[in-house]
Design a protein around this motif. Structure first.
Motif, PDB file in Angstrom:
ATOM      1  N   GLU A  95       0.818  -1.223   0.000  1.00 30.10           N
ATOM      2  CA  GLU A  95       0.000   0.000   0.000  1.00 30.10           C
ATOM      3  C   GLU A  95       0.850   1.271   0.000  1.00 30.10           C
ATOM      4  O   GLU A  95       0.319   2.375   0.016  1.00 30.10           O
ATOM      5  CB  GLU A  95      -0.916   0.021   1.244  1.00 30.10           C
ATOM      6  CG  GLU A  95      -2.076  -0.942   1.132  1.00 30.10           C
ATOM      7  CD  GLU A  95      -2.785  -1.142   2.469  1.00 30.10           C
ATOM      8  OE1 GLU A  95      -2.609  -0.305   3.386  1.00 30.10           O
ATOM      9  OE2 GLU A  95      -3.495  -2.148   2.597  1.00 30.10           O
ATOM     10  N   SER A 106      -1.965   5.933   8.666  1.00 35.80           N
ATOM     11  CA  SER A 106      -2.528   6.117   7.322  1.00 35.80           C
ATOM     12  C   SER A 106      -3.874   6.827   7.418  1.00 35.80           C
ATOM     13  O   SER A 106      -4.257   7.594   6.548  1.00 35.80           O
ATOM     14  CB  SER A 106      -2.632   4.795   6.562  1.00 35.80           C
ATOM     15  OG  SER A 106      -3.012   3.773   7.416  1.00 35.80           O
ATOM     16  N   SER A 108      -3.022  10.536   7.792  1.00 35.55           N
ATOM     17  CA  SER A 108      -2.607  11.192   6.556  1.00 35.55           C
ATOM     18  C   SER A 108      -3.779  11.265   5.575  1.00 35.55           C
ATOM     19  O   SER A 108      -3.887  12.190   4.793  1.00 35.55           O
ATOM     20  CB  SER A 108      -1.400  10.494   5.926  1.00 35.55           C
ATOM     21  OG  SER A 108      -1.665   9.137   5.768  1.00 35.55           O
ATOM     22  N   TYR A 109      -4.715  10.299   5.680  1.00 33.95           N
ATOM     23  CA  TYR A 109      -5.913  10.328   4.842  1.00 33.95           C
ATOM     24  C   TYR A 109      -6.756  11.557   5.190  1.00 33.95           C
ATOM     25  O   TYR A 109      -7.191  12.320   4.340  1.00 33.95           O
ATOM     26  CB  TYR A 109      -6.699   9.032   5.055  1.00 33.95           C
ATOM     27  CG  TYR A 109      -8.022   8.983   4.330  1.00 33.95           C
ATOM     28  CD1 TYR A 109      -8.068   8.908   2.935  1.00 33.95           C
ATOM     29  CD2 TYR A 109      -9.218   9.024   5.044  1.00 33.95           C
ATOM     30  CE1 TYR A 109      -9.277   8.870   2.271  1.00 33.95           C
ATOM     31  CE2 TYR A 109     -10.435   8.985   4.382  1.00 33.95           C
ATOM     32  CZ  TYR A 109     -10.468   8.914   3.001  1.00 33.95           C
ATOM     33  OH  TYR A 109     -11.660   8.877   2.347  1.00 33.95           O
ATOM     34  N   LYS A 137       7.703   7.158   6.378  1.00 35.20           N
ATOM     35  CA  LYS A 137       7.633   8.273   5.428  1.00 35.20           C
ATOM     36  C   LYS A 137       8.794   9.258   5.588  1.00 35.20           C
ATOM     37  O   LYS A 137       9.449   9.616   4.616  1.00 35.20           O
ATOM     38  CB  LYS A 137       6.290   8.993   5.608  1.00 35.20           C
ATOM     39  CG  LYS A 137       5.901   9.834   4.405  1.00 35.20           C
ATOM     40  CD  LYS A 137       4.465  10.335   4.516  1.00 35.20           C
ATOM     41  CE  LYS A 137       4.445  11.788   4.857  1.00 35.20           C
ATOM     42  NZ  LYS A 137       3.444  12.252   5.775  1.00 35.20           N
ATOM     43  N   VAL A 196       2.801   2.348   2.431  1.00 39.56           N
ATOM     44  CA  VAL A 196       2.891   3.014   3.737  1.00 39.56           C
ATOM     45  C   VAL A 196       4.312   2.925   4.305  1.00 39.56           C
ATOM     46  O   VAL A 196       4.802   3.852   4.942  1.00 39.56           O
ATOM     47  CB  VAL A 196       1.877   2.396   4.739  1.00 39.56           C
ATOM     48  CG1 VAL A 196       1.935   3.086   6.088  1.00 39.56           C
ATOM     49  CG2 VAL A 196       0.468   2.440   4.162  1.00 39.56           C
TER      50      VAL A 196
END
Ligand SMILES: *Cc1c(COP(=O)(O)O)cnc(C)c1O
Length: 390
Positions: free
Chosen positions: A273, A378, A381-382, A297, A275
């Protein structure tokens, strides 16, 4: 609390240490030093293995053997432990740092040639996480110019590259048996002499600059001071602790690999994905599960990850701060070309606990918390993206 590392202990160790204490001398080059070096020579098909007090000491011996002097240049990655550089700086060399590959965190073999000058006296490679550098290409580049190659295989005991044990490929190889490594004697190491023209002098340097090793073999009738050197022999006290682990090396290795594989399989979906990134093992490399790292990240995400895990009682740690950014690194070295990946990739990397005999519950707890963090992350960040769109 799950520690980052728990030092290997085998119950058999006390038997060997006791044997060394009660029946043998405790200074260097006794029964267990012989047993350990012979075991490695046989299993790694190494020409000659000399036990040392540390990998740092092995690197220092290598720098003396290669006649490193003031004004010489030595090529190595910046993403490594200080000893890789210090051993050569102590002999007067200037360190030329070459960028790493983002996939393996090893020196980028394609950036070595541009860093070579007439002053280049050695190329030192580091097999990060026990995963081999691209040795065929590196030996080819070095061989064409007659530049010796030293392998810092501190993390690479029981790892292989195209069938060759790490540490046996370059002219000289260096192992660590520090307590943080896969096989340990507390503090200890070994130097592998793969180019036998260095052997006689290596024995002398290791024996305080004397030819005592030849004297013990009965080749000369007295020993004397013949060269520079230092006290690089480990005590039998330490080496006897290591011996049982070498006899159990396959079992220890498999045990670590099973932790590594479990982590990899559980986290693979997050890599898919996008990540995180997981370690890459290039074709032809067999690794020893010295380390399991993930790349997040950025630096900020990594800091939050480490404190999140710490709050859950799990000790996860980052790794080397690139040497070229340190005070001594700036004084004694320089970066060749662009730092495209060294700083950026090192800031994202974090290591998960991996050690021999980790309990199933411990492994599961690590994974459960890593996953919880990643899912939460995630999600964050979404949401950020949603907000940014408004
Ligand atoms: C551990 C390590 C060393 C130092 O080993 P010691 O035995 O503690 O001297 C050197 N280089 C690398 C890459 C290491 O991981």
């Amino acid at each position: 609390m799950i520690p980052f590392n728990r030092t290997v202990y085998l119950p058999s160790a006390l038997g060997y240490v006791g044997d060394a204490v009660f029946n043998h001398k405790l200074a260097g080059d006794g029964k267990y030093t012989k047993l350990c070096s012979e075991w490695m020579e046989k299993h790694f098909m190494a020409d000659k293995v000399l036990m040392t007090t540390s990998c740092t000491a092995a690197l220092e011996i290598a720098a003396i053997l290669l006649d490193i002097h003031e004004g010489d240049e030595v090529i190595m990655p910046s993403y490594t432990f200080v000893s890789t550089a210090n051993a050569f700086v102590m002999r007067g060399a200037r360190i030329v740092f070459v960028d790493i590959r983002p996939d393996t965190m090893n020196i980028d073999e394609e950036k070595i040639e541009a860093a070579i000058t007439e002053r280049t006296k050695a190329i030192v490679v580091v097999h990060y996480a026990g995963i081999s550098c691209e040795m065929d290409r590196i030996m080819d580049i070095a061989g064409k110019r007659g530049i010796p190659v030293v392998e810092d295989a501190a993390q690479g005991v029981m790892s292989f590259y195209k069938g060759h044990a790490l540490g046996t490929i370059g002219d000289l190889g260096c192992y660590s048996f520090h307590e943080t490594k896969n096989y340990t004697m507390g503090e200890g190491g070994a130097i592998l002499i793969n180019n036998l023209k260095y052997l006689e002098r290596a024995e002398i340097i290791r024996e305080k600059g004397t030819n005592r090793t030849r004297f013990y073999r009965g080749e000369i009738d007295k020993y004397s001071w013949v060269d520079i050197g230092s006290s690089y022999l480990p005590s039998e006290f330490n080496v006897s602790y290591l011996y049982g682990q070498l006899l159990a090396a396959d079992e220890i290795n498999q045990n670590r690999i099973s932790v590594w594989r479990y982590y990899y399989e559980e986290l693979e979906k997050f890599q898919k994905e996008g990540v995180i990134e997981l370690p890459i093992v290039p074709e032809g490399c067999i690794h020893n599960a010295h380390m399991f790292y993930i790349k997040l990240k950025d630096l900020d995400t990594r800091s939050r990850f480490i404190s999140y895990m710490q709050n859950k009682g799990i000790h996860c740690v980052f790794h080397y701060v690139p040497l070229h950014t340190s005070e001594a690194g700036q004084k004694y070295g320089c970066f060749a070309g662009e730092d495209t990946y060294t700083t950026k990739e090192s800031e994202r990397l974090v290591r998960l606990p991996v050690f021999y005999n980790m309990a199933d519950g411990e492994k599961e707890q690590v994974i459960e918390n890593v996953i919880n963090f990643l899912v939460q992350e995630s999600h964050v960040s979404y949401k950020d993206k949603e907000n940014a769109g408004k």
